[in-house]
Design an enzyme around this catalytic site. Structure first.
Site, PDB file in Angstrom:
ATOM      1  CG  ASP A  44      -2.093  -0.944   0.987  1.00 27.30           C
ATOM      2  OD1 ASP A  44      -2.283  -1.368  -0.179  1.00 27.30           O
ATOM      3  OD2 ASP A  44      -2.777  -1.291   1.958  1.00 27.30           O
ATOM      4  CE  LYS A 123     -25.460 -11.064 -14.715  1.00 29.01           C
ATOM      5  NZ  LYS A 123     -24.091 -10.887 -14.266  1.00 29.01           N
ATOM      6  CE1 TYR A 232     -25.172 -19.815 -15.640  1.00 25.06           C
ATOM      7  CE2 TYR A 232     -24.824 -19.464 -13.290  1.00 25.06           C
ATOM      8  CZ  TYR A 232     -24.420 -19.288 -14.597  1.00 25.06           C
ATOM      9  OH  TYR A 232     -23.283 -18.590 -14.872  1.00 25.06           O
TER      10      TYR A 232
HETATM   11  S1  IVH Z   1     -27.176 -17.710 -17.866  1.00 19.77           S
HETATM   12  C1  IVH Z   1     -26.807 -17.713 -22.337  1.00 19.77           C
HETATM   13  N1  IVH Z   1     -27.821 -17.632 -15.326  1.00 19.77           N
HETATM   14  O1  IVH Z   1     -23.848 -13.771 -15.624  1.00 19.77           O
HETATM   15  C2  IVH Z   1     -26.978 -17.464 -20.885  1.00 19.77           C
HETATM   16  N2  IVH Z   1     -25.821 -16.519 -16.000  1.00 19.77           N
HETATM   17  O2  IVH Z   1     -23.952 -11.699 -17.718  1.00 19.77           O
HETATM   18  C3  IVH Z   1     -25.717 -17.601 -20.133  1.00 19.77           C
HETATM   19  N3  IVH Z   1     -24.568 -15.481 -14.174  1.00 19.77           N
HETATM   20  O3  IVH Z   1     -21.517 -15.197 -17.827  1.00 19.77           O
HETATM   21  C4  IVH Z   1     -25.739 -17.208 -18.725  1.00 19.77           C
HETATM   22  N4  IVH Z   1     -25.937 -16.095 -12.548  1.00 19.77           N
HETATM   23  O4  IVH Z   1     -21.314 -15.771 -15.326  1.00 19.77           O
HETATM   24  C5  IVH Z   1     -26.942 -17.249 -16.256  1.00 19.77           C
HETATM   25  N5  IVH Z   1     -28.494 -17.693 -13.105  1.00 19.77           N
HETATM   26  C6  IVH Z   1     -27.619 -17.306 -14.034  1.00 19.77           C
HETATM   27  C7  IVH Z   1     -26.459 -16.557 -13.708  1.00 19.77           C
HETATM   28  C8  IVH Z   1     -25.588 -16.166 -14.740  1.00 19.77           C
HETATM   29  C9  IVH Z   1     -24.809 -15.463 -12.851  1.00 19.77           C
HETATM   30  C10 IVH Z   1     -23.412 -14.849 -14.841  1.00 19.77           C
HETATM   31  C11 IVH Z   1     -22.641 -15.750 -15.767  1.00 19.77           C
HETATM   32  C12 IVH Z   1     -22.728 -15.111 -17.114  1.00 19.77           C
HETATM   33  C13 IVH Z   1     -23.046 -13.703 -16.765  1.00 19.77           C
HETATM   34  C14 IVH Z   1     -23.794 -13.047 -17.915  1.00 19.77           C
END
Ligand code: IVH
Length: 690
Positions: A44, A123, A232
């Site tokens: 730091d 998310k 997911y």
């Molecule tokens: S679905 C095509 N479901 O968010 C769909 N993503 O902004 C692919 N993430 O790269 C992603 N929780 O790392 C999905 N319940 C969830 C999620 C999720 C977190 C993250 C994931 C993805 C990013 C997309």
């Protein structure tokens, strides 16, 4: 040690260099070798001294300065995994109205008035993984990487006890399960407490801790950190035995994967809103970080109809929580010069903790933004960051404006090269007119050229490009491919004399050989990457891909652009007049053509090979839709035609092969018959592509 006020400019420059090198070394020890040798306090105080010197000499700020670094160190050493199905990301929205628009666009695309049920999933703020199972046995794990290729983290994933290694029951032979790896808040705090007591540098937030732990070359280290997962979604599967997201979660549970208990099926906007409010309220008390809610169309057959845009699905969206904010002071405003000459004002802030991350800079976007928000040096401001977005200034707290607040006068000359900086009437940005004679632009062009989505040359980091530029070793991208020859040539009278990379401080035979190898490997390049690498204003990866698809080879594209023939270019859906102007202008610059010619002497640009199935009768044809279609929506028809290799254009010309007419087709149909182009009714079109 001299106090910062006593330093001469030369001393300051030397010290900034030393600190940058020292901290880069410390970062490698910390991030890559997990063996920090500086204590937190030592680290730091270096950082602080760096900041103080930079504050006094803003003109000396190095691009590799610790104050300019965002994100963790890049890792080498992992095997690569090519995703058979890309790992996509999601488009973000920030309020319920935008979620509503998303639902409307889904309905429009599907031509239905009924709202399709949406699965609402928290998310998770971690990093995504993909786990491949063959006949129920876990065989390979990967990070997302750039979405197409990730890092092989098989051994590291095996250390996560929540991930099943063998799954039984009704399991497809090939099954890729995808989800998020995260670190719980409790495990994060414990880990940091331990590191603190050992005098090691701590992690800024659980996400960084999870990333730093998962991307360890030594899986023993991963095993010592507590990581968790939620599953997911899926990648490749030999047989999809579920027909909705809800159904998929049931399978996941039966196979033993953790799924989020707060996933909830919503059938109207009201439920969506209530669920959002509820999660906002309990967010802080959850054992892990979430940064929003993901909505997915529940029915997989509808997901399939909706399909994908370039990087995101049409059937899902992320509703992000409001950004986290903090108050701080603006210490200085300075100008950065970008690759296309844009002068971007940046605010240097009194470092402040925003949602667990220390923020010391914010972008001010442009001249008007500073005026509009009336931002002055020494003002107290509200800053916010949302996810990975660069911190922004929300507003000035006028009541706190001190007497010594200073208006910022936007320069009309480039602070890097002194050339005029002009602002076109309808543009928000002011640009340096120095072109490639401006060192900042020339350097940024080379940095862009070697970046990940362009030539992706490892070993030519920003700092090295900058040094090489100033020493005359690399003046433009074409010089990269003569570097080895020049280094080995070494004849006393040529301009190659004296490169001798291996005798540079910190370099050796091995690192030079690695660099040359990395360059040699990129002597053959795909057309979209090459076009993107040129760094033409407004031409990102997606546009470069469109151009590559439509022209097929570089020669014909370049030929048209040099002759200012833009007919074909602007007929591409997604390329407009302003983009075309920028592209043509690029090809009118003599030095750009010279660089392209030099590059072509040393590299091979592969023609674009489309992976679309060309057996369809409309493959390669140019189609125009007009009138109202009955059996599908316009967007659906367009997506379908494109997936069968057709080009869809908005206007009829002599290059059009088919005009598909719905009800009330107007002038386009008339023009088509004048030009003698085949006209098909919707029904006939559907029969044709069946
Ligand atoms: S679905 C095509 N479901 O968010 C769909 N993503 O902004 C692919 N993430 O790269 C992603 N929780 O790392 C999905 N319940 C969830 C999620 C999720 C977190 C993250 C994931 C993805 C990013 C997309």
């Amino acid at each position: 040690m001299l106090s910062v006020n006593e330093l001469t400019e030369k001393q300051a420059q030397e010290e900034l260099k030393r600190i940058a090198e020292e901290m880069a070394k410390a970062d490698i020890a910390y991030y890559q070798n997990d063996d920090p040798y500086l204590t937190d306090a030592e680290y730091d105080s270096l950082k602080q001294r760096n900041e103080e010197i930079e504050k006094r000499f803003p003109n000396l700020i190095r691009t590799d300065s610790p104050s300019q670094k965002i994100g963790a160190a890049v890792k080498s050493g992992f095997g690569k995994v090519k995703h058979r199905f890309p790992m996509l990301s999601l488009a973000d929205v920030f309020n319920v109205e935008e979620v509503d628009s998303f639902i409307m666009s889904v309905k429009r695309f599907l031509n239905t008035s009924a709202m399709p049920a949406l699965m609402a999933e928290p998310k998770i703020d971690g990093l995504s993984f993909s786990a491949r199972y063959e006949k129920g046995k876990f065989v390979q794990g990967a990070t997302r990487g750039d979405g197409t290729t990730g890092e092989d983290i098989t051994e590291n994933l095996k250390t996560i006890s929540e991930l099943p290694l063998n799954i039984t029951g009704n399991v497809p032979d090939i099954l890729e399960i995808r989800g998020e790896v995260y670190m719980s808040k409790a495990d994060f705090f414990n880990l940091n407490k331990k590191y603190e007591s050992e005098g090691k540098k701590t992690f800024a937030n659980p996400r960084n801790a999870a990333a730093g732990s998962l991307r360890q070359l030594d899986s023993k280290i991963t095993a010592e950190r507590k990581l968790s997962i939620f599953a997911y979604t899926w990648g490749e599967v030999s047989e999809r035995i579920w027909n909705s997201q809800e159904d998929f979660f049931k399978h996941l549970k039966s196979w033993g994967f953790p799924t989020n208990p707060l996933n909830k099926l919503c059938s109207n906007l009201n439920e969506i809103e209530q669920n959002f409010q509820k999660l906002m309220e309990i967010r802080a008390s959850l054992p892990y970080d979430i940064d929003g809610i993901v909505y997915k169309v529940n029915d997989i057959s509808l997901q399939e109809r909706l399909g994908f845009l370039t990087r995101t699905p049409r059937w899902a969206i992320a509703h992000k929580f409001p950004a986290e904010q903090a108050l701080t002071k603006i210490n200085n405003i300075r100008i950065q010069v970008g690759r296309t000459g844009a002068l971007t004002p940046v605010a240097d802030l009194e470092p402040v903790n925003v949602g667990g991350v220390i923020v010391s800079h914010a972008t001010l976007h442009n001249e008007d933004e500073i005026k509009r928000k009336d931002i002055r040096i020494n003002d107290t401001v509200v800053i916010q960051r949302a996810g990975d977005v660069i911190p922004q200034i929300v507003e000035v707290i006028k009541e706190k404006r001190p007497e010594n607040s200073q208006e910022f006068i936007f320069p009309t000359t480039c602070p890097q090269c002194g050339a005029h900086a002009i602002r076109e009437e309808d543009e928000a940005v002011r640009r340096c007119t120095g072109g490639l004679t401006c060192p900042a632009q020339a350097i940024e062009r080379i940095i862009h050229f070697v970046s990940k989505d362009a030539f992706d040359i490892n070993g030519l980091g920003e700092k090295i490009v900058e040094d090489f530029y100033h020493e005359g070793i690399l003046k433009n991208p074409a010089d990269i491919f003569t570097l080895e020859e020049r280094n080995n040539g070494g004849d006393l009278f040529s301009y190659n004399r004296g490169i001798h990379l291996e005798s540079r401080e910190g370099w050796g035979k091995k690192s030079v050989e690695n660099l040359f190898k990395a360059i040699r490997e990129k002597r053959t390049i795909s057309l979209p990457r090459f076009i993107y690498a040129l760094g033409i204003r407004q031409v990102g990866s997606a546009t470069a891909l469109l151009i590559a698809k439509n022209y097929g080879d570089f020669a014909s594209f370049s030929h048209d652009m040099q002759l200012k023939e833009t007919g074909k270019l602007v007929s591409i859906d997604g390329i407009g007049a302003s983009m075309a102007t920028d592209i043509v202008e690029f090809f009118q610059e003599q030095h750009n053509i010279e660089i392209i010619n030099k590059l072509q002497q040393n590299i091979t640009i592969e023609n674009y090979i489309d992976e679309t199935d060309y057996s369809s009768p409309i493959a390669g044809k140019t189609i125009v839709f007009t009138g109202t279609l009955e059996q599908m929506t316009r967007s659906e028809a367009k997506a379908k035609a494109q997936s069968l290799g057709a080009k869809v254009s908005g206007s009829v010309s002599k290059n059009t092969d088919y005009v598909i007419i719905g009800n009330d087709a107007g002038s386009k149909a008339t023009k088509a018959s004048e030009l003698g182009i085949t006209i098909l009714k919707e029904e006939e079109f559907i029969n044709l592509i069946k």
